[in-house]
Design an enzyme around this catalytic site. Sequence first.
Site, PDB file in Angstrom:
ATOM      1  N   HIS A 137      -2.758  -1.756  -1.006  1.00  0.00           N
ATOM      2  CA  HIS A 137      -3.032  -0.580  -0.102  1.00  0.00           C
ATOM      3  C   HIS A 137      -2.971   0.599  -0.504  1.00  0.00           C
ATOM      4  O   HIS A 137      -2.831   1.145  -2.414  1.00  0.00           O
ATOM      5  CB  HIS A 137      -1.196  -0.070   0.796  1.00  0.00           C
ATOM      6  N   ASP A 214       4.196  -2.776  -5.830  1.00  0.00           N
ATOM      7  CA  ASP A 214       3.822  -1.808  -4.846  1.00  0.00           C
ATOM      8  C   ASP A 214       5.429  -3.428  -4.099  1.00  0.00           C
ATOM      9  O   ASP A 214       4.422  -4.449  -3.562  1.00  0.00           O
ATOM     10  CB  ASP A 214       3.043  -1.534  -4.324  1.00  0.00           C
ATOM     11  N   GLN A 217       6.138  -4.487   0.696  1.00  0.00           N
ATOM     12  CA  GLN A 217       6.486  -5.748   2.127  1.00  0.00           C
ATOM     13  C   GLN A 217       6.900  -6.388   1.613  1.00  0.00           C
ATOM     14  O   GLN A 217       7.073  -7.544   2.094  1.00  0.00           O
ATOM     15  CB  GLN A 217       4.555  -6.227   2.198  1.00  0.00           C
ATOM     16  N   LYS A 240      10.039  -0.233   6.400  1.00  0.00           N
ATOM     17  CA  LYS A 240       9.846  -1.667   6.303  1.00  0.00           C
ATOM     18  C   LYS A 240      10.878  -2.092   5.855  1.00  0.00           C
ATOM     19  O   LYS A 240      11.111  -3.715   6.333  1.00  0.00           O
ATOM     20  CB  LYS A 240       8.465  -1.789   4.458  1.00  0.00           C
ATOM     21  N   CYS A 378      -4.760   0.904   6.269  1.00  0.00           N
ATOM     22  CA  CYS A 378      -4.701   1.648   4.426  1.00  0.00           C
ATOM     23  C   CYS A 378      -5.455   0.268   3.818  1.00  0.00           C
ATOM     24  O   CYS A 378      -3.936   0.442   2.717  1.00  0.00           O
ATOM     25  CB  CYS A 378      -3.783   2.423   4.196  1.00  0.00           C
TER      26      CYS A 378
END
Length: 420
Positions: A137, A214, A217, A240, A378
């Site tokens: 991202h 990250d 997700q 999320k 993104c």
Amino acid sequence: MTTPDVRERRPARGAGFDPERARRDVPILHRTVNGHPLAWLDNGATTQKPRQVIEALAGYYSHSNSNIHRGAHTLAREATELYEGGRATVADFLGASSPEDVVFTRGTTEAINLVARTWGSRNLGPGDEILVSSLEHHSNIVPWQLIAKERRARVVPIPLLADGAIDQDAFADLLSCRTQLVAVSHASNVLGTVPPVREMTALAHRYGAKVLVDGAQAVAHFPVDVQELDVDFYAVSGHKLYAPTGIGALYGKPEALAGMPPWQGGGNMIDQVSFERTTYAAVPHLFEAGTGHISGPVGMKAAIDWLTSFGHEAVAAYETELLGYAQRALAGIDGLEVLGTAPDKIAVLTFTLAGHDPMEIADWLDQDGIAIRAGHHCAQPSLRHYGCTSAARASLALYNTREEVDRLVASLRALRASGG
């Protein structure tokens, strides 16, 4: 390199998980859009909130609203306990050794920027390299570009294989004594790819590099243990994860956080202030200047409690089963191509449909009450890997069903048949 055993640890099939149990808790799923029941297939952008989260927020503002840490009255104590209780829940959820390893932020983007501006400014220098996977991202690319330019370091992309997996041979070849940090998603928001983070981390550590993951997700879809992964930093977003917007968290190893300077100044992050000398609060408060999103951790705790009440492993198994069903169903649509076919992936289906612009697809589906995402998501480098500038994306969650997948497929078939 082998793929991680995240999926191998999960029970076969849905392990008795019933998505209707989750659906009953989420009020927005019971509304209609354009005369049709809402099918929310845009979970990669944000998840919908269960009533337990909504009620926790209402309860906080109705009964315990106050600023935290500095007040001596009852409401201040209650608000502080709720806020710090949220931190403890997040720490336990991520497998951190202590709540003090968790810093609250506005989300994954701010968490990554925090590390870039503090750890990066102190540890990066001319000629140093930051390896960033091509899955990322933009929020795990741009902050590293900014600090690299300032510190005269280099951002080096890690390429992908044809199926959207990270090229592990290329990654091993790129690592060197110049590598200071590896930045990688635990799950791609476009391709759904789940990289072998634990193995990548172990290899990076052999070169003395830090690893930032990250996890925006990932954490809603499968269990995460930051100590098992041995990562140095792990960033997540509440929205999320069925929690409110505007709240997230950064996990950092204690030794990594202890070596980072403040990045914002103000109240709450200080010990003593004078015009001659200022001393600072201990981690994690050092990085939480000013009045934060106090209700955010309250909602985040409620969201985590709700998710884990179903059994996180059972949820992961159900979503894997639903993904397989959706992949098989979409494969029968002429002209439709799913981007990202790595063997280990979350329930994200980004696709193109021959002759149809992604925004046209999204608008068509919206008329049938089906919400998906269209655009570059993104994550433009991921799409360029497939020669695309934009694509449509359906992203699934624990409250989605086979019936909703069937509606998606039927609507896409109708679009193809319309010739429009």
